[in-house]
Design a protein around this motif. Structure first.
Motif, PDB file in Angstrom:
ATOM      1  N   VAL A 111      -0.797   5.218  -5.700  1.00 26.19           N
ATOM      2  CA  VAL A 111      -0.074   6.465  -6.340  1.00 26.19           C
ATOM      3  C   VAL A 111       0.204   6.921  -5.257  1.00 26.19           C
ATOM      4  O   VAL A 111      -0.252   7.518  -4.517  1.00 26.19           O
ATOM      5  CB  VAL A 111      -0.645   6.918  -8.073  1.00 26.19           C
ATOM      6  N   GLY A 112       1.708   7.003  -5.392  1.00 31.35           N
ATOM      7  CA  GLY A 112       2.377   8.080  -4.270  1.00 31.35           C
ATOM      8  C   GLY A 112       2.094   7.817  -3.414  1.00 31.35           C
ATOM      9  O   GLY A 112       2.754   7.428  -2.735  1.00 31.35           O
ATOM     10  N   LYS A 113       1.480   8.988  -2.688  1.00 33.32           N
ATOM     11  CA  LYS A 113       1.582   8.754  -1.649  1.00 33.32           C
ATOM     12  C   LYS A 113       0.253   8.296  -1.012  1.00 33.32           C
ATOM     13  O   LYS A 113       0.510   8.105   1.062  1.00 33.32           O
ATOM     14  CB  LYS A 113       1.734  10.081  -0.251  1.00 33.32           C
ATOM     15  N   LYS A 114      -0.520   7.332  -1.459  1.00 30.05           N
ATOM     16  CA  LYS A 114      -2.204   7.200  -1.633  1.00 30.05           C
ATOM     17  C   LYS A 114      -1.786   5.493  -2.143  1.00 30.05           C
ATOM     18  O   LYS A 114      -2.657   5.261  -2.874  1.00 30.05           O
ATOM     19  CB  LYS A 114      -3.030   8.293  -2.459  1.00 30.05           C
ATOM     20  N   TYR A 126      -8.336  -7.795   4.469  1.00 28.25           N
ATOM     21  CA  TYR A 126      -8.498  -6.534   5.323  1.00 28.25           C
ATOM     22  C   TYR A 126      -7.748  -6.006   4.470  1.00 28.25           C
ATOM     23  O   TYR A 126      -6.893  -5.828   3.766  1.00 28.25           O
ATOM     24  CB  TYR A 126      -7.281  -6.687   6.780  1.00 28.25           C
ATOM     25  N   VAL A 127      -7.636  -4.695   4.423  1.00 32.81           N
ATOM     26  CA  VAL A 127      -7.773  -3.517   3.948  1.00 32.81           C
ATOM     27  C   VAL A 127      -7.010  -2.109   4.239  1.00 32.81           C
ATOM     28  O   VAL A 127      -7.769  -1.409   5.729  1.00 32.81           O
ATOM     29  CB  VAL A 127      -8.146  -2.634   2.077  1.00 32.81           C
ATOM     30  N   TYR A 128      -5.755  -2.226   4.997  1.00 32.22           N
ATOM     31  CA  TYR A 128      -5.355  -1.104   5.510  1.00 32.22           C
ATOM     32  C   TYR A 128      -4.686   0.162   4.292  1.00 32.22           C
ATOM     33  O   TYR A 128      -4.305   0.138   3.615  1.00 32.22           O
ATOM     34  CB  TYR A 128      -3.962  -1.229   6.135  1.00 32.22           C
ATOM     35  N   MET A 129      -5.295   1.444   4.717  1.00 34.92           N
ATOM     36  CA  MET A 129      -4.629   2.917   3.947  1.00 34.92           C
ATOM     37  C   MET A 129      -3.697   3.485   4.911  1.00 34.92           C
ATOM     38  O   MET A 129      -3.119   3.491   5.571  1.00 34.92           O
ATOM     39  CB  MET A 129      -6.034   3.747   4.231  1.00 34.92           C
ATOM     40  N   ARG A 130      -2.510   3.804   4.360  1.00 36.88           N
ATOM     41  CA  ARG A 130      -1.549   4.455   4.259  1.00 36.88           C
ATOM     42  C   ARG A 130      -1.624   5.595   5.046  1.00 36.88           C
ATOM     43  O   ARG A 130      -2.676   6.383   4.577  1.00 36.88           O
ATOM     44  CB  ARG A 130      -0.439   5.012   3.406  1.00 36.88           C
ATOM     45  N   GLY A 131      -0.729   5.612   6.451  1.00 38.20           N
ATOM     46  CA  GLY A 131      -1.410   6.822   7.425  1.00 38.20           C
ATOM     47  C   GLY A 131      -1.848   6.644   8.147  1.00 38.20           C
ATOM     48  O   GLY A 131      -3.139   7.466   9.356  1.00 38.20           O
ATOM     49  N   HIS A 132      -3.035   5.821   8.344  1.00 34.21           N
ATOM     50  CA  HIS A 132      -4.462   5.122   9.436  1.00 34.21           C
ATOM     51  C   HIS A 132      -4.391   3.350   9.393  1.00 34.21           C
ATOM     52  O   HIS A 132      -3.592   2.286   8.505  1.00 34.21           O
ATOM     53  CB  HIS A 132      -5.134   5.063   8.189  1.00 34.21           C
ATOM     54  N   ALA A 133      -3.553   3.200  10.635  1.00 36.91           N
ATOM     55  CA  ALA A 133      -3.426   2.501  11.784  1.00 36.91           C
ATOM     56  C   ALA A 133      -4.455   1.180  11.047  1.00 36.91           C
ATOM     57  O   ALA A 133      -3.725  -0.045  11.257  1.00 36.91           O
ATOM     58  CB  ALA A 133      -2.979   2.547  13.002  1.00 36.91           C
ATOM     59  N   LEU A 134      -5.290   1.277  11.780  1.00 39.87           N
ATOM     60  CA  LEU A 134      -5.889  -0.010  11.075  1.00 39.87           C
ATOM     61  C   LEU A 134      -6.831  -0.083  10.058  1.00 39.87           C
ATOM     62  O   LEU A 134      -6.688   0.740   9.352  1.00 39.87           O
ATOM     63  CB  LEU A 134      -7.719   0.003  12.556  1.00 39.87           C
ATOM     64  N   PRO A 135      -7.014  -1.392   9.735  1.00 39.95           N
ATOM     65  CA  PRO A 135      -7.825  -1.851   8.451  1.00 39.95           C
ATOM     66  C   PRO A 135      -9.137  -1.168   8.253  1.00 39.95           C
ATOM     67  O   PRO A 135      -9.980   0.087   9.176  1.00 39.95           O
ATOM     68  CB  PRO A 135      -8.443  -3.219   8.644  1.00 39.95           C
ATOM     69  N   ILE A 150       3.345   1.271   5.143  1.00 39.40           N
ATOM     70  CA  ILE A 150       4.207   1.218   3.409  1.00 39.40           C
ATOM     71  C   ILE A 150       5.219   1.576   3.253  1.00 39.40           C
ATOM     72  O   ILE A 150       5.292   2.824   2.589  1.00 39.40           O
ATOM     73  CB  ILE A 150       2.720   1.142   2.785  1.00 39.40           C
ATOM     74  N   SER A 151       5.824   0.461   2.319  1.00 38.47           N
ATOM     75  CA  SER A 151       7.154   1.482   1.919  1.00 38.47           C
ATOM     76  C   SER A 151       7.245   0.373   0.552  1.00 38.47           C
ATOM     77  O   SER A 151       7.878  -1.101   0.471  1.00 38.47           O
ATOM     78  CB  SER A 151       8.608   1.302   2.996  1.00 38.47           C
ATOM     79  N   GLY A 152       8.038   0.998  -0.402  1.00 40.40           N
ATOM     80  CA  GLY A 152       7.890   0.127  -1.935  1.00 40.40           C
ATOM     81  C   GLY A 152       7.329  -0.991  -2.374  1.00 40.40           C
ATOM     82  O   GLY A 152       6.353  -0.915  -2.547  1.00 40.40           O
ATOM     83  N   SER A 153       7.510  -2.930  -1.953  1.00 41.33           N
ATOM     84  CA  SER A 153       6.710  -3.320  -2.188  1.00 41.33           C
ATOM     85  C   SER A 153       6.828  -4.609  -0.162  1.00 41.33           C
ATOM     86  O   SER A 153       6.198  -5.656  -0.449  1.00 41.33           O
ATOM     87  CB  SER A 153       7.203  -4.452  -2.932  1.00 41.33           C
TER      88      SER A 153
END
Length: 173
Positions: A111-114, A126-135, A150-153
């Protein structure tokens, strides 16, 4: 008033005679005690499989064999994983993310920026987190895919000057 004295009891000791029990009474007492003992033994808890007979006992044996085989297979799998880890540590480590393969965006969560993005590279997710370059959980490697945004879809990944934009299918939007 003076207290009254109680008369003394006779100083003679009482005689205790052993009680003699007839042989017939003795055997009936022994039989009663033996019967009570056997009755208590019969009421003692038994293992669940002891009360089973026929096919039910065979099924319990099969379950036990399956459990043993499962434990052995799990031990072999763990041992082979340890061997693979030792081999990969001995060689120059290359991140599994760096391997070539088809890229597929499985989902974007949060949700939001997270936000989190799940990406399949080849057969591995693999799972990428917004703000982190690597999985999540991966070490830096020059040839691995890095998250740019990550933007929109959609998710933007980059590897060695090669940019990829992955978007969710229209059914998921």
């Amino acid at each position: 008033m003076k207290p009254k004295r109680l008369s003394r009891m006779s100083s003679a000791r009482p005689s205790y005679r052993p009680i003699t029990v007839s042989t017939r009474a003795k055997s009936s007492i022994e039989a009663t005690v033996l019967g009570m003992f056997l009755g208590l033994c019969a009421m003692a808890p038994r293992p669940a499989w002891a009360s089973l007979d026929g096919p039910a006992a065979d099924q319990m044996s099969v379950r036990e064999l399956m459990r043993i085989e499962t434990d052995l297979a799990l031990g072999r799998a763990r041992k082979s994983l340890r061997n693979l880890d030792k081999k990969s540590q001995g060689a120059e480590e290359e991140s599994p993310v760096s391997r070539s393969g088809s890229l597929k965006l499985v989902g974007i969560y949060g949700v939001g920026k997270k936000l989190l993005a799940e990406v399949e590279i080849g057969a591995q997710a693999y799972v990428y987190m917004r703000g982190h370059a690597l999985p999540v959980g991966m070490k830096a490697s020059a040839s691995s895919y890095k998250l740019r945004g990550i933007s929109g879809s959609c998710v933007q990944l980059e590897r060695k000057e090669e940019a990829h934009t992955l978007c969710l299918s229209p059914a998921w939007r």
